[in-house]
Structure formats: C-alpha cells, structure tokens
Design an enzyme around this catalytic site. Structure first.
Site, PDB file in Angstrom:
ATOM      1  N   GLU A   1      -5.871 -10.525  -0.993  1.00  0.00           N
ATOM      2  CA  GLU A   1      -5.389 -10.489   0.393  1.00  0.00           C
ATOM      3  C   GLU A   1      -5.819 -11.807   0.995  1.00  0.00           C
ATOM      4  O   GLU A   1      -7.011 -12.055   1.129  1.00  0.00           O
ATOM      5  CB  GLU A   1      -6.067  -9.367   1.187  1.00  0.00           C
ATOM      6  CG  GLU A   1      -5.460  -8.013   1.028  1.00  0.00           C
ATOM      7  CD  GLU A   1      -6.209  -6.948   1.835  1.00  0.00           C
ATOM      8  OE1 GLU A   1      -6.748  -7.264   2.911  1.00  0.00           O
ATOM      9  OE2 GLU A   1      -6.272  -5.814   1.361  1.00  0.00           O
TER      10      GLU A   1
ATOM     11  N   TYR B   1       1.030  -8.065  13.758  1.00  0.00           N
ATOM     12  CA  TYR B   1       0.001  -8.777  13.007  1.00  0.00           C
ATOM     13  C   TYR B   1       0.088 -10.298  13.148  1.00  0.00           C
ATOM     14  O   TYR B   1      -0.659 -11.038  12.535  1.00  0.00           O
ATOM     15  CB  TYR B   1       0.086  -8.390  11.514  1.00  0.00           C
ATOM     16  CG  TYR B   1      -1.264  -8.379  10.823  1.00  0.00           C
ATOM     17  CD1 TYR B   1      -2.125  -7.297  10.947  1.00  0.00           C
ATOM     18  CD2 TYR B   1      -1.679  -9.458  10.060  1.00  0.00           C
ATOM     19  CE1 TYR B   1      -3.371  -7.288  10.327  1.00  0.00           C
ATOM     20  CE2 TYR B   1      -2.926  -9.464   9.437  1.00  0.00           C
ATOM     21  CZ  TYR B   1      -3.765  -8.371   9.575  1.00  0.00           C
ATOM     22  OH  TYR B   1      -4.986  -8.369   8.958  1.00  0.00           O
TER      23      TYR B   1
ATOM     24  N   TYR C   1     -10.316 -13.801   4.775  1.00  0.00           N
ATOM     25  CA  TYR C   1      -9.775 -13.930   6.137  1.00  0.00           C
ATOM     26  C   TYR C   1     -10.539 -15.062   6.828  1.00  0.00           C
ATOM     27  O   TYR C   1     -11.346 -14.816   7.728  1.00  0.00           O
ATOM     28  CB  TYR C   1      -9.910 -12.594   6.893  1.00  0.00           C
ATOM     29  CG  TYR C   1      -8.960 -11.549   6.363  1.00  0.00           C
ATOM     30  CD1 TYR C   1      -9.252 -10.835   5.216  1.00  0.00           C
ATOM     31  CD2 TYR C   1      -7.740 -11.316   6.986  1.00  0.00           C
ATOM     32  CE1 TYR C   1      -8.365  -9.900   4.701  1.00  0.00           C
ATOM     33  CE2 TYR C   1      -6.842 -10.378   6.486  1.00  0.00           C
ATOM     34  CZ  TYR C   1      -7.162  -9.677   5.347  1.00  0.00           C
ATOM     35  OH  TYR C   1      -6.267  -8.756   4.843  1.00  0.00           O
TER      36      TYR C   1
ATOM     37  N   ASN D   1      -7.398   1.593   3.647  1.00  0.00           N
ATOM     38  CA  ASN D   1      -7.811   0.918   4.890  1.00  0.00           C
ATOM     39  C   ASN D   1      -6.582   0.577   5.736  1.00  0.00           C
ATOM     40  O   ASN D   1      -5.975   1.456   6.306  1.00  0.00           O
ATOM     41  CB  ASN D   1      -8.660  -0.318   4.591  1.00  0.00           C
ATOM     42  CG  ASN D   1      -9.618  -0.611   5.749  1.00  0.00           C
ATOM     43  OD1 ASN D   1     -10.466   0.219   6.018  1.00  0.00           O
ATOM     44  ND2 ASN D   1      -9.483  -1.736   6.414  1.00  0.00           N
ATOM     45  N   ALA D   2      -6.216  -0.725   5.832  1.00  0.00           N
ATOM     46  CA  ALA D   2      -4.932  -1.121   6.411  1.00  0.00           C
ATOM     47  C   ALA D   2      -4.721  -0.703   7.852  1.00  0.00           C
ATOM     48  O   ALA D   2      -3.588  -0.631   8.331  1.00  0.00           O
ATOM     49  CB  ALA D   2      -3.765  -0.604   5.549  1.00  0.00           C
ATOM     50  N   GLU D   3      -5.833  -0.400   8.561  1.00  0.00           N
ATOM     51  CA  GLU D   3      -5.709   0.002   9.965  1.00  0.00           C
ATOM     52  C   GLU D   3      -4.777   1.213  10.128  1.00  0.00           C
ATOM     53  O   GLU D   3      -4.119   1.381  11.148  1.00  0.00           O
ATOM     54  CB  GLU D   3      -5.240  -1.166  10.847  1.00  0.00           C
ATOM     55  CG  GLU D   3      -6.238  -2.253  11.012  1.00  0.00           C
ATOM     56  CD  GLU D   3      -6.352  -3.177   9.792  1.00  0.00           C
ATOM     57  OE1 GLU D   3      -7.440  -3.198   9.197  1.00  0.00           O
ATOM     58  OE2 GLU D   3      -5.370  -3.836   9.455  1.00  0.00           O
TER      59      GLU D   3
ATOM     60  N   ASN E   1      -9.637  -0.061  -2.713  1.00  0.00           N
ATOM     61  CA  ASN E   1      -9.473  -1.134  -1.741  1.00  0.00           C
ATOM     62  C   ASN E   1     -10.826  -1.587  -1.220  1.00  0.00           C
ATOM     63  O   ASN E   1     -11.551  -0.778  -0.640  1.00  0.00           O
ATOM     64  CB  ASN E   1      -8.640  -0.646  -0.557  1.00  0.00           C
ATOM     65  CG  ASN E   1      -8.265  -1.773   0.371  1.00  0.00           C
ATOM     66  OD1 ASN E   1      -7.286  -2.468   0.111  1.00  0.00           O
ATOM     67  ND2 ASN E   1      -9.026  -1.977   1.420  1.00  0.00           N
ATOM     68  N   GLU E   2     -11.161  -2.824  -1.467  1.00  0.00           N
ATOM     69  CA  GLU E   2     -12.434  -3.374  -0.979  1.00  0.00           C
ATOM     70  C   GLU E   2     -13.562  -2.365  -1.191  1.00  0.00           C
ATOM     71  O   GLU E   2     -14.302  -2.053  -0.262  1.00  0.00           O
ATOM     72  CB  GLU E   2     -12.313  -3.780   0.492  1.00  0.00           C
ATOM     73  CG  GLU E   2     -11.340  -4.909   0.689  1.00  0.00           C
ATOM     74  CD  GLU E   2     -11.373  -5.503   2.083  1.00  0.00           C
ATOM     75  OE1 GLU E   2     -11.828  -4.830   3.019  1.00  0.00           O
ATOM     76  OE2 GLU E   2     -10.958  -6.661   2.235  1.00  0.00           O
TER      77      GLU E   2
ATOM     78  N   TYR F   1       0.857  -1.178   0.000  1.00  0.00           N
ATOM     79  CA  TYR F   1       0.000   0.000   0.000  1.00  0.00           C
ATOM     80  C   TYR F   1       0.898   1.234   0.000  1.00  0.00           C
ATOM     81  O   TYR F   1       1.978   1.238   0.609  1.00  0.00           O
ATOM     82  CB  TYR F   1      -0.816   0.078   1.285  1.00  0.00           C
ATOM     83  CG  TYR F   1      -2.046  -0.789   1.378  1.00  0.00           C
ATOM     84  CD1 TYR F   1      -3.027  -0.787   0.406  1.00  0.00           C
ATOM     85  CD2 TYR F   1      -2.256  -1.572   2.513  1.00  0.00           C
ATOM     86  CE1 TYR F   1      -4.182  -1.558   0.551  1.00  0.00           C
ATOM     87  CE2 TYR F   1      -3.409  -2.333   2.662  1.00  0.00           C
ATOM     88  CZ  TYR F   1      -4.367  -2.326   1.670  1.00  0.00           C
ATOM     89  OH  TYR F   1      -5.507  -3.064   1.826  1.00  0.00           O
TER      90      TYR F   1
HETATM   91  C1  GAL Z   1      -8.893  -5.878   4.692  1.00  0.00           C
HETATM   92  C2  GAL Z   1      -8.336  -4.560   4.174  1.00  0.00           C
HETATM   93  C3  GAL Z   1      -6.928  -4.344   4.651  1.00  0.00           C
HETATM   94  C4  GAL Z   1      -6.842  -4.604   6.130  1.00  0.00           C
HETATM   95  C5  GAL Z   1      -7.347  -5.980   6.447  1.00  0.00           C
HETATM   96  C6  GAL Z   1      -7.381  -6.310   7.914  1.00  0.00           C
HETATM   97  O1  GAL Z   1     -10.260  -5.876   4.662  1.00  0.00           O
HETATM   98  O2  GAL Z   1      -8.373  -4.518   2.776  1.00  0.00           O
HETATM   99  O3  GAL Z   1      -6.526  -3.049   4.352  1.00  0.00           O
HETATM  100  O4  GAL Z   1      -7.602  -3.641   6.764  1.00  0.00           O
HETATM  101  O5  GAL Z   1      -8.666  -6.102   6.027  1.00  0.00           O
HETATM  102  O6  GAL Z   1      -6.162  -6.204   8.475  1.00  0.00           O
END
Ligand code: GAL
Length: 968
Positions: A276, A343, A242, A126-128, A185-186, A82
């Site tokens: 991702e 992480y 995820y 995003n990416a926190e 992003n998403e 990113y």
């Molecule tokens: C995804 C997002 C990422 C990050 C991840 C959680 O949904 O695209 O940027 O936020 O979740 O760590």
C-alpha cells in the site's frame, strides 16, 4: 512432535503451487512466478502498477466498468481489492454475492478492462470500513478476533470458504486475472502465527495457487524476516508506506513527515513490494478531500514514487486509493471517515479525472513501455556538477539499460536548480543538461533499445513509445521551459526533419544529438541512418498528459486529445475510439488507419505531416437538472410516546455477553443492553424502559456508546429530556467505565407515584471500531446503551430494544445489511420508492422548516432523462449551514447514500451514482432528519448539480431493487 509433523505438512501445503483437490490442475506449471526482481506472468517479467479500488464503495455494477477502464487508461495494469466480509454477511452462515455484491462480475470486469488483480479477502481488512470488515455479528462470537481461538476460527473459515473459491476461479490460468493473494492486513501486533498460517492453508485448500503476500506495517516485518521460514510466513511480503501522513489540513507545508517512503526489501527471494503506497489520505480532521488531494498531489507523486522505484528497486506497486468511492449506508468506520471515501484519489468519488491522474498516467505509461525496468540492480550514478542535485541509478543486468533518478539532494529543497550530468552508459559517456524545479524528480533512461531505435541517453523522460504505421513513435517530456537533450545511435548519419518546434541536431561518431527546450510539443522525424523511421514527440509534463496509449502490443494506438480514451480497435482501415470528451477539441490519432470513428460518429480527418490523423470531436450537450420541489413531510418518533405498542420488540434482559467490556458500567449494574447482543448491528437503535414511579425520581442517568460523532436522545413519558454525545471507548477493567455519560433532570411532577413510567431512548450507531490492535478492545466495543439508572428510584427497569427491521434476517437483502437502521420510518419503508406519501403534509421546501427534537421525514420525486451517450455525474448539494443539532440520512430510491450534518463532517455534496439514480425515469429522495434540539433553521436549500458531464461514458443499467412494500 505432532506440532512438527503438522508444521511440515502445512509447509508442504504452502509450497504446493496448485490445489490438492484437482490432480489434473496440479500438474500444470504455475502461471505466476517470481524472483528477487519481479513477478513473472507466463515467464514474462512485469512491473505491477496497481490502484486500490473497492467494489463495495461503488454500489452500481455498471459503473465498475467505467472506473476500471479509467484506471486502465491511467497507466495502471492492475488493481488491488479488499473483499469486505461484513458487506456480504448479515448473519452467521449467510452470505450474499449477488447484485451490488457480485464480486464474480467485478473480477470479470477487471479482467476485461485488462487489469490484473491483487485479491485481499482479509479476513480483517481495516480500510476504514465498519469493524474493519468484520461483520457486526462477529462481536457475539466467542474467541479473540484475529487469533486462532476456536469461535473466531470457525467464523473466518466460513468466510474464506465462500470468498476464496470465487477468487480462485478468477486467477490467471483459471480464466481470470488474479495474480496475488494477500493474507490478513497489517497483522503486526498481538499476532498469532497459527492463524496467519491457517489463512494461507485455507486459501491453498480452496484452490488459490498464485503467490501469497501480506501487507506489513510499522516495521514489524513479522511475516518476513523474523518468521521467514516459520508458520505464517508469506511468499512475497509487502510493506505499507504513508510518507505524507494524513494531515490534509496542512497540505501546503507537509513534506514526508512519516519517512523516506522507500519500500524496504523483506525477502531476498522475492521482489520488493509496495503493498500500500500512499495515494491519498483519510480526512480525520475534516479538511475536505480536495486538501488531501493537494497533500498527495503531483509533486509528492513525482518525488516519492520515483524515489521508491529507483532507490528500492520495487517492481510491485499498489497505490492506496486509485478510486476511493463512497461509504454508503453504514459502511464507514466512525473514527476516521464520513460518507465520502473520496480519499483525495486520482479518480474522484464522482468518477472525475484529476491532475493526479495525469501524473499516474505519465509514470504508469513509462513503466509499461520500458521493459528493462522489471529487473534492475543499483549501479554507479552519473556525476553531477551541482551538489544541490542528487542522482541515484540502477541498471538492468541483462540489457545494460540504465535508469537515473534526478532530484534535489535535500529532500525539502524547493529551489530551481540546473546541472550537467556526465553519464556513462553502454554506448559511451554523455553530457546531459538537467533541471529540477521545486519538488520534482525525473527518471532518465540510457542504453535502451527503444523499439527499433537505440536511445543512448536523454534528459527527457519517456512517456511511451510504440511501433505504429511502419515507424517508431516516441513521446518524451520534461518540465516546461527546461533544457533537454536526447542522443540516439545510428550507423550512418540519418535525415532529421523538424516538423514542429525548435530542435537543433548534430551528428558525430554514430551519435545524433538533439538539443531543445521543453515547450508545447516539438515533432522531429528521423529517417535513414540504418534504422526504421522514428517520429520523436518532445513535450512538457502537460502536453505528455494529453496522450493516451491503447490498443494491443501488436496493434498499438496513440491518441492525443479528448478527456479519456477507454479503448481502440482498428478494423479495415478504420480506427474506432471509445472516448470521453468534456469539451469540443482536437483529436489526433497515430494508428494503421485512414478513417476515424469516435463512439458512434465518423470524424472527418486530415493526414498530418506527422503521419497521424487529425480531426475534431464535439463536447457534451448541456444538461439541466430539475429543481427539487413538491416535498412532503411527516414527523415520526412515535416510540417516544408512552402508549406506543412495543409488544413485538425484543426484551433486553441478557445477563451475559461475549463483549470483553462487561457490565457494570456506570452508573448502575443492570442487564446487557448492547445492541449487537440482540442482533442489531447497524444504524439507530431504540430502547424503551418501564419502571414504577414513586414521584421521588430526580434524574435519568444514562451511558451509551455510539462511536465518534454519535448522539442519543432521551424521552420520559413522552417528554423530551435532551440528548448527549455517545462515547467511543469503554473498559470497565481499565477503569474507564464511563464512555458516554448523560444526566437528564426529571421535571417535577412529571412522574406520578405508583404509575408506570416509560423511558424512550434513541441511540445512533456511527459504525463499529476497527480491530487494528487485534485484541478485541476496539472492535468489540459495544454500541447502544451500556448502563442506565433513575436517580431517586430503587425500581428496576424492564428494557426492550428495537433496531433495523428483521435484525440479522434482512427484509431487503438487495440493499443489504448496512442500508437501514431502526428508525420508525426505516422500519416502515418510508425510504423506499413507491411508499404512499400522499397523506403526508406538503412541505414546500424542507430548507428552513423549524427543527424539533425527534425524527422528521421528507420525501420528493424527480424525473430525469439525461442525454444518451453522455455521462452526467449527478450530486445532491445541501446549501447553507445545517444547525449542529440536526443530521440527515439521505435515501435515493431506497439506498442510503449519505449522512449529512453539522456535527458529522465537512461534507455537503453527495454523489448519486448512476444505476441507483434512474437516469431515464422517476427518482425518489427521502431524508430522515434527526434533531436533538429546537432550532429555527432547517437543513438548508437542497438541489441537484452535475459534478461532471462528458460525451461518452459507459451504459449503466439501473440496479434492480425492491420498492415498497418489502416482501418480508
Ligand atoms: C492502512 C490499512 C488500510 C487503510 C489505510 C489508511 O494502514 O492497511 O486498510 O486503513 O491504512 O487509509
């Protein structure tokens, strides 16, 4: 009609592989192409195995090389990155790409490390990260973010026109290694196709010629199926998965609550892309990242990653995260994360390698070594005589090579089961013993031209193989204790020499069958039989992980031992390894060479019966880190006193705001007090409000938004009234205008009739919300005071506001916009090296100095001279339990490396990255401690420690940054 013409033009632009600007370049054939099965680079199919890495979470360019080399050595051939808009832009129109923001250097480093790059410049990431990558100033820009509204469009285009050309010049074919460009992003809710399309048009206009992707989420599929041919559609849509959730606290029991994790195919003309795929987790419940590493450990990786490979046929993988890094400064988005963004990734925040790294290496080496994996279709699976074991298979239509996934039919099973498979491959039908022990999965290969050999079938997995020293060397492995069989084809009976271990061989009808148990490392040399020689190394998961494969395709090198092999070079009979060693031990090298050098040192070697070189390498020298002594202390918070001179502060008297959360909020209408509206976007903010007292006032009623875990502190005429928790969400329209209320009783007699009274409020800002919902409702939540009133008073309050020095005009662009807030000490340079703290009191240790409401600073220095040629990863550890009423911002040599506190997360150890840490020189530590109450215990004992210590590493230059005083 116009719309139609525009759409055609836009479509043409998207289809054009090259920028319009340069006709010479436009004539060249694209270097990166793709089809249903895979990406092709210069016509060669590749399986892309990427690790997500964020340069902005490692503010030491010298360490980028370290991390990227580790990623490469771990079996990855790519990274996904990113680019964080907020990190580069303190102010509209102002961008910085130098120093720790030098993305040119980062991309160059990736290329040198042999890594392709998936570039993800957002604009939303995003990416926190604070604001999900949106700069704080964007909150003041009219128009909905993530839409084609005019104000936002102008802003994001400016960002893209800064970042795109950098990405473009690092593309494959332009001197770099960028292979894909990820738009947005998403982007799945509140979508706007024109915006999605415009991002792509801007990229093309800026010279981006690689295929464009996006990472889809939540089954939206919006830029693929529904919109496949319409505006906004991308060439290679990917999916985020995820499957393991973020429930790190229950790591032992969680098993795929968020789905099967097999990536969906979104377009038939593009490969399946796991944009991702979960490789760690956010620690939203404060379980600690080691628990997140367990949640996403080797068992999960084996089952889910291998299933994804064989069930979906994906050939593009990006694992989120490969290395998480640090939310240094005010980079964190407040709702999910704290300073560490470790992480639970394969490479830890302190750059250490883990069991997850070993598993990535086993899988990644396989993907890189076995080319037919890049093009497979589903095929008939081998039959199994035990229904507990399920098998799925794919085949390469050109080579006939077969791949079989062997795992429990019931995903949840934890038993150990065995079966005999009957597998028909192009070479015949073979019977293979298999075992699945607990949550595990194996990918078996059949009908494969393995270098100069023909592998008919094997129940062992392939780690890698290479042609070295005139013969093929192949490393196969299986679960320790399980039975294995490998069948190789020959035109005549070959000679089989078992050099080590217990391996039985039989030969009939051109099939050489080897039977064995996977234990330690067996070695079998096979010569004759009409083929070049083969050295077969048969190991376990554990012994397979001790191998490193480096060198080039033409001159590969295999190494067993050491903690990390970064690179090798073979030169005039000498093989040189750039390797790290955590302890003394054996090193064995398979290379076309007779001498060995590791680092600068010659290593004495003997030639083994396997034809390799065997020697011993030393470990690192022990390191002693100094104790932290000589602390000095000073209380600040002068802003709380009535006589404080705030004449230079900004008047907070705006009556309008771009925020969709309009005043009035509770308790009373008043001016806009939102910090962002006055250019203060990060860190603490002070307010001072004056009103004429009557003596009848009873209480101060305030309301503030800080983001999760933030607080605000209140003084009236120098008297501390107390503190309250700041809110996270407000929406006056939706009937939630009371996000972070606090009511503070005014002691009788404090205010005198007719006299001016001064309120002073310190509001923490924990970072900006993300904009996941693309509707401004989260991202544009204000920070700071949102409403204020004095009960029992009709007088109006005249407010002033003060935040980080310079606001959007940075006094310290090197450390950048996210480094400091508006504390008196921060504004005065107390965090910087060189600040003259001699006049401060001697503190002994801050460990248990009693706490008083307000801000107290501690400073000390320490000198280091770490051994050359060694990588000592140094950390700062807080012992004991800090009272919930206290929190500390930690400055190392002026860099904000962490926030520590009872109320803000489980973290007690903070990485002090080399580069910011002077490894050979004097260092300054400064702590800004804010307490909301009196308490007897201080922040507890503080000391340095080593996360790790290896011989090797890379040279890390000090990051240049200004000392006290700053020029502006
Ligand atoms: C995804 C997002 C990422 C990050 C991840 C959680 O949904 O695209 O940027 O936020 O979740 O760590």
């Amino acid at each position: 009609m116009l719309r139609k013409v525009l759409t055609v033009l836009v479509t043409l632009l998207v289809l054009l592989p090259m920028p319009l600007r340069d006709p010479a370049v436009a004539a060249a054939a694209p270097r990166v192409t793709y089809d249903h099965h895979s990406l092709m680079i210069d016509g060669r199919r590749v399986v892309v195995q990427a690790a997500e890495v964020h340069y902005f979470r490692l503010p030491s360019p010298g360490l980028w090389r370290d991390v990227l080399e580790k990623i490469r050595a771990g079996g990855f051939n790519a990274i996904s990155v990113y680019f964080d808009w907020a990190y580069h832009s303190p102010k509209p129109g102002v961008y910085d790409f130098t120093g720790v923001r030098d993305v040119d250097r980062f991309l160059r480093t990736a290329e040198r490390a042999g890594l392709y790059v998936i570039a993800r410049p957002g604009p939303y990431i995003n990416a926190e990260t604070t604001g999900g990558g949106f700069p704080g100033w964007l909150k003041n820009v009219p128009g909905r973010a993530r839409s084609s509204d005019a104000g936002f469009t102008e802003a994001y285009r400016d960002w893209l026109h800064h970042i795109n050309p950098i990405i473009a010049r690092h593309q494959v074919g332009h001197g770099g290694s960028v292979i894909l460009y990820n738009a947005e992003n998403e982007y799945a809710v509140s979508t706007d196709a024109a915006y999605m399309q415009d991002i792509q048009d801007q990229a093309r206009a800026d010279g981006v010629d690689v295929p464009i992707t996006t990472n889809d989420c939540c089954d939206a599929g919006s830029w693929s199926s529904t919109w496949a041919e319409g505006p906004g559609a991308v060439q290679i849509p990917g999916v985020d998965d995820y499957p393991q959730s973020f429930d790190c606290a229950n790591a032992e029991t969680v098993w795929g609550p968020w789905g099967e994790g097999t990536t969906e195919r979104l377009r038939d003309d593009a490969p399946v892309f796991a944009a991702e795929y979960q490789a760690g987790a956010i620690d939203g419940n404060d379980a600690g990242y080691d628990r997140c590493r367990e949640l996403t450990g080797p068992a999960y990786m084996k089952y889910f990653y291998k299933s994804n490979l064989l069930v979906s046929g994906a050939t593009l993988f990006n694992y989120y995260m490969g290395f998480g890094g640090t939310n240094w400064g005010f980079l964190a988005q407040p709702n999910d994360v704290y300073t560490s963004y470790d992480y639970g990734a394969a490479v830890t925040e302190a750059r250490g390698l883990t069991a997850k790294y070993d598993e990535f290496k086993r899988q990644g080496y396989f993907l890189q070594a076995v080319a037919p994996l890049a093009k497979t279709d589903p095929t008939a699976a081998p039959t199994t005589d035990n229904p507990a074991i399920g098998v799925v298979a794919r085949a390469n239509p050109d080579t006939g090579t077969r791949f079989a996934l062997v795992r429990h039919a019931d995903r949840a099973a934890t038993t150990a089961d065995t079966a005999t498979l009957s597998w028909t491959v192009p070479d015949g039908t073979y019977s293979l013993p298999v075992q699945v022990k607990g949550r595990d999965a194996h990918v078996l290969v059949g009908g494969y031209d393995m270098g100069g050999q023909r592998l008919a079938a094997s129940s062992s997995e392939i780690l890698t193989h290479a042609f070295v020293g005139g013969r093929d060397v192949a490393v196969l492995y299986g679960t320790a204790g399980s039975t294995g069989a490998t069948i190789l084809r020959y035109s005549a009976k070959p000679r089989v020499t078992v050099l080590e271990g217990d391996v039985r061989s039989t030969y009939s009808d051109g099939n050489l069958r080897l039977d064995y148990t996977h234990e330690r490392l067996a070695r079998v040399l096979i010569t004759g039989g009409g083929r070049r020689p083969l050295l077969l190394l048969l190991g376990t998961d554990e012994t397979a992980a001790t191998f490193w494969r480096t060198g080039t395709d033409a001159e590969p090198v295999l190494v067993r031992g050491t903690s990390l092999v970064r690179s090798t070079a073979v030169d005039g009979g000498t093989v040189r390894l750039a390797a790290d060693t955590a302890e003394a031990g054996e090193v064995e090298v398979f290379a076309e060479a007779s001498r060995l050098r590791v680092g600068d040192a010659e290593v004495r070697v003997t030639r083994t019966p396997s034809g390799s070189l065997l020697g011993r390498v030393p470990g690192p020298r022990e390191v002693r880190l100094p104790a932290l002594r000589g602390w000095r202390v000073r209380d600040e918070t002068p802003e709380a006193t009535p006589g404080f001179d705030d004449s230079s502060w900004r008047r907070a008297d705006k009556t309008t705001t771009e925020s969709p959360m309009k005043p009035p909020m509770k308790p009373e209408p008043g001016p806009v007090l939102y910090a962002d509206d006055y250019g203060f976007h990060y860190g603490d903010v002070w307010y001072r409000g004056r009103f004429t007292a009557t003596g009848a006032e009873t209480a101060v009623a305030l309301n503030a938004i800080t983001g999760r875990r933030g607080r605000y502190l209140v003084w009236l005429d120098g008297r501390y009234l107390g503190s309250a928790a700041g809110g996270t969400e407000a929406d006056a329209d939706a009937g939630t205008p009371d996000p972070g209320p606090g009511r503070f009783a005014i002691p009788a007699g404090l205010l005198k009739p007719g006299r001016q009274a001064t309120l002073a409020v310190l509001v923490q800002n924990m970072g900006h919300n993300d904009d996941w919902t693309a509707d401004d409702n989260r991202f544009k939540q204000p920070r700071g005071l949102v409403a204020a009133a004095v009960e029992g008073s009709a007088a109006s309050i005249a407010w002033k506001i003060q935040g980080a020095r310079g606001g959007e005009d940075l006094p310290d662009p090197v450390r950048g916009p996210l480094n400091t807030g508006g504390l008196y000490g921060e504004r005065s340079g107390w965090h910087l090296p060189g600040y003259p703290d001699r006049s401060w009191d001697e503190a002994g240790s801050p460990a248990d100095r009693p706490l008083a409401p307000g801000v107290t600073w501690y400073r000390t220095g320490f000198r280091l001279d770490l051994p050359e040629g060694q990588d000592v990863s140094v950390g700062l550890r807080f012992g004991g339990d800090i009272p919930a009423a206290a929190r500390v911002v930690v400055y190392l040599n002026g860099w904000n490396v962490g926030q520590y506190g009872g109320g803000i997360g489980p973290q007690k150890e903070f990485v002090l990255p080399a580069g910011l840490l002077r490894e050979h020189g004097r260092n300054t530590l400064a702590l800004a401690l804010t307490a909301t109450e009196r308490a007897s215990g201080g922040p507890g004992p503080i000391g340095l420690f080593a996360y790790g210590n290896v011989r090797g590493g890379v040279t890390v230059p000090d990051v240049p940054a200004p000392s006290y005083p700053l020029a502006r």
